[in-house]
Design an enzyme around this catalytic site. Structure first.
Site, short mmCIF file in Angstrom:
data_model
loop_
_atom_site.label_atom_id
_atom_site.label_comp_id
_atom_site.label_asym_id
_atom_site.label_seq_id
_atom_site.Cartn_x
_atom_site.Cartn_y
_atom_site.Cartn_z
N TYR A 100 45.16 42.91 35.97
CA TYR A 100 46.43 42.71 36.67
C TYR A 100 47.57 42.71 35.67
O TYR A 100 47.45 42.10 34.59
CB TYR A 100 46.42 41.37 37.42
CG TYR A 100 45.56 41.39 38.67
CD1 TYR A 100 46.03 41.98 39.84
CD2 TYR A 100 44.28 40.84 38.68
CE1 TYR A 100 45.25 42.02 40.99
CE2 TYR A 100 43.49 40.87 39.83
CZ TYR A 100 43.99 41.45 40.98
OH TYR A 100 43.23 41.50 42.12
N GLU A 129 40.92 41.89 51.24
CA GLU A 129 40.22 40.60 51.16
C GLU A 129 40.69 39.69 52.30
O GLU A 129 41.82 39.85 52.80
CB GLU A 129 40.55 39.95 49.80
CG GLU A 129 39.88 38.61 49.59
CD GLU A 129 39.91 38.14 48.13
OE1 GLU A 129 40.60 38.78 47.31
OE2 GLU A 129 39.25 37.12 47.85
N GLU A 167 39.96 46.14 40.85
CA GLU A 167 41.16 45.31 41.12
C GLU A 167 42.19 45.65 40.07
O GLU A 167 41.92 45.50 38.86
CB GLU A 167 40.84 43.81 41.09
CG GLU A 167 40.05 43.37 42.31
CD GLU A 167 39.87 41.85 42.40
OE1 GLU A 167 40.75 41.09 41.95
OE2 GLU A 167 38.81 41.45 42.93
N ASN A 177 31.39 39.10 42.58
CA ASN A 177 32.74 39.40 42.14
C ASN A 177 33.13 38.41 41.06
O ASN A 177 32.89 37.20 41.20
CB ASN A 177 33.71 39.27 43.33
CG ASN A 177 35.18 39.29 42.88
OD1 ASN A 177 35.70 40.31 42.45
ND2 ASN A 177 35.84 38.13 42.96
N GLU A 178 33.73 38.91 40.00
CA GLU A 178 34.23 38.03 38.93
C GLU A 178 33.24 36.90 38.66
O GLU A 178 33.58 35.71 38.70
CB GLU A 178 35.64 37.51 39.24
CG GLU A 178 36.64 38.64 39.35
CD GLU A 178 38.11 38.23 39.33
OE1 GLU A 178 38.41 37.03 39.49
OE2 GLU A 178 38.96 39.13 39.17
N GLN A 211 46.55 44.50 46.77
CA GLN A 211 45.64 44.75 47.86
C GLN A 211 46.39 45.50 48.96
O GLN A 211 47.61 45.61 48.89
CB GLN A 211 45.07 43.42 48.39
CG GLN A 211 44.22 42.70 47.37
CD GLN A 211 43.35 41.57 47.97
OE1 GLN A 211 43.17 41.50 49.17
NE2 GLN A 211 42.83 40.71 47.10
#
Ligand code: AHR
Length: 517
Positions: A264, A51, A321, A197-198, A370
């Protein structure tokens, strides 16, 4: 008299002090069903994510052609060489949250003419020196497939449609000709494209019912040009947001090829105080691994919902992710979401990859967050210096599973307990590659005890064993620019082969990958 005294002292010692083996190890059994091969482990499970965030793109990979840092057409050579070793199969770009504020026309044409835009998600100003051409050239240099995340939050279906035409069309059209004038004659292949995204958060704060319709609208304008075949990916849930999956699958399942999942691992589970990347005790080690293991539950439950609408498992669950996320370390600001990486990250990576193999009938892609200098990174850089993280080594060791056939394993392991909490002490997975080699990955979560594993391999004689082990003396051992080799793999010799039986001695807090032939 003397002899008798000595004998009693020896007996007393034997009674009071248990043998080292019993005190510092535990027994487990592992059954490997080579006779029951299952699904293919999609190589994209080893995907990466890059990103426009912190020092990932700028400095991490892109330094520009005039940089004193050795580079190939602007991409730093040390980073390229390290990444090539990982066989990166797919790379997601340009975000993340950044994707929903990115306008592709900003990043094409002569670099000195490109606009400078504030990076509203992560701070600073983006020069747009790294744009579509640079990203797709990077994919070619790495041999990775391109996964582009489109802008729904602040973009339009038209902008998305034109971007795809610009990249992939071989026609004599204005957009394809613009690409040619910008230096690229041949169209690129773009096999994966995501609609936002999201979108439940930074990508637009939508409700699933609303997004399902938005997805259907945008996805209609994702066109295949000149033989390029795009898999359309919809924004999926985070953690245990099962309703999102239910709504998306029921209302747009037929229009998508993949649905994402974000999870996460935070050591504390609290976004306001996540925990330190480097300063932690055994309790934080334990809670982090316990929370990492929740990936299994999330995948199982989201997959069960997907099975209702897609029993053939056509739609992939794309965990695009995942990784460990810590508090910012005190000291100098090293860029947004920069964090160090320790043996704990390596163990967590091994656990997650074993989970993905287990569910590879539904999980078709994952992208660790990432790639460089951000969150659970493979590489850290400091100007011209670069260091490989413990997580990098796990990805390098595990690359043998890419594209291989999943072999079921049955593990009988004691628990690793701390206080009231407990986790299985071991995690394992296996696969057989196209050449018939069996690879077995074993993670010992227990930081204090080695695992003595009796392994039975069903369905194949094994003649030779080789392997690598990743461990270190401390749970928070890390690689720094001054000491880059504190955590690095070494040859594994803790095995004894007796016919189809294999005795393994897996050190405490370690990741082991074996090759059996
Ligand atoms: O990976 C960092 C950020 O985490 C991404 O931009 C966003 O999608 C997620 O919330």
């Amino acid at each position: 008299m003397h002899t008798r005294l000595l004998t009693s002292v020896l007996i007393a010692l034997l009674v009071c002090v248990p043998p080292v083996h019993a005190q510092n190890s535990y027994e487990a059994t592992l059954s490997i069903r080579l006779d029951q091969p299952r699904w293919s482990i999609n190589r994209n499970i080893y995907g990466q994510f890059a990103e426009h965030l912190g020092r990932l793109i700028y400095e991490g990979i892109w330094v520009g052609e005039n940089s004193p840092i050795p580079n190939t057409r602007g991409f730093r050579n040390d980073v390229l060489a390290a990444l090539k070793e990982l066989h990166v199969p797919v790379l997601r770009w340009p975000g993340g949250c950044f994707a929903d504020e990115y306008h592709w026309r900003d990043g094409i044409g002569p670099r000195d003419k490109r606009p400078r835009r504030p990076n509203a998600s992560w701070g600073g100003v983006d020069t747009n020196a790294f744009g579509t051409h640079e990203f797709l050239e990077l994919c070619e240099l790495l041999g990775a497939d391109a996964y582009i995340n489109g802008n729904v939050g602040s973009g339009s279906p038209q902008e998305m449609m034109e971007w795809i035409e610009y990249m992939t069309s071989d026609a004599d059209s204005d957009l394809a000709n613009l690409r040619r004038r910008n230096g690229r004659d041949k169209p690129w292949k773009v096999p994966y494209f995501a609609v936002g995204n999201e979108t439940w958060g930074c990508g637009g704060n939508m409700r699933p019912e609303f997004y399902a319709d938005v997805y259907r609208r945008y996805a209609t304008f994702i066109k295949n040009h000149s033989g390029n075949q795009i898999q359309k990916l919809a924004v999926g849930a985070y953690d245990e947001n099962y309703n999102w999956t239910e709504v998306l699958m029921s209302q747009a399942g037929k229009q998508m090829d993949g649905l994402s999942l974000h999870y996460y691992t935070l050591p504390t589970g609290n976004w306001d105080k996540k925990g330190s990347a480097t300063q932690f005790d055994e309790k934080a080690w334990h809670t982090t691994l316990l929370r990492t293991l929740r990936m299994d539950e999330f995948i199982q439950r989201h997959s069960a919902i997907m099975d209702k609408y897609d029993p053939q498992k056509r739609v992939g669950l794309m965990v695009d992710e995942w990784g460990l996320w810590y508090d910012k370390e005190p000291g100098p600001d090293l860029g947004a979401l920069y964090q160090q990486n320790t043996l704990r990250d390596a163990v967590a990576a091994g656990i997650n990859l074993n989970i993905f193999h287990k569910h590879a009938d539904r999980v078709k892609m994952t992208n660790i967050a990432q790639m460089i200098n951000v969150l659970q990174a493979m590489l850290l850089t400091d100007k011209d210096k670069m260091v490989l993280t413990p997580t990098y080594h796990v990805f390098r060791m595990y690359r043998v599973h890419q594209g291989a056939t999943m072999i079921p394993v049955d593990l009988s392991t004691p628990e690793y307990k701390l206080g009231e909490a407990s986790v299985p002490a071991l995690s394992a997975s296996a696969s057989r590659d196209a050449e018939g080699r069996l690879h077995v990955s074993v993670v010992n979560l227990d930081p204090n005890r080695a695992a003595e594993i009796t392994t039975t391999i069903w369905g194949g004689p094994i003649r030779s064993v080789t392997g690598e082990v990743l461990t270190a003396p401390a749970i928070n051992a890390m690689n720094t620019f001054d000491r880059p080799n504190t955590v690095k793999p070494s040859p594994f010799s803790g095995y004894k082969l007796e016919g189809s039986r294999l005795r393994l001695s897996i050190p405490a807090k370690s990741v082991v990958v074996l090759e059996l032939k």
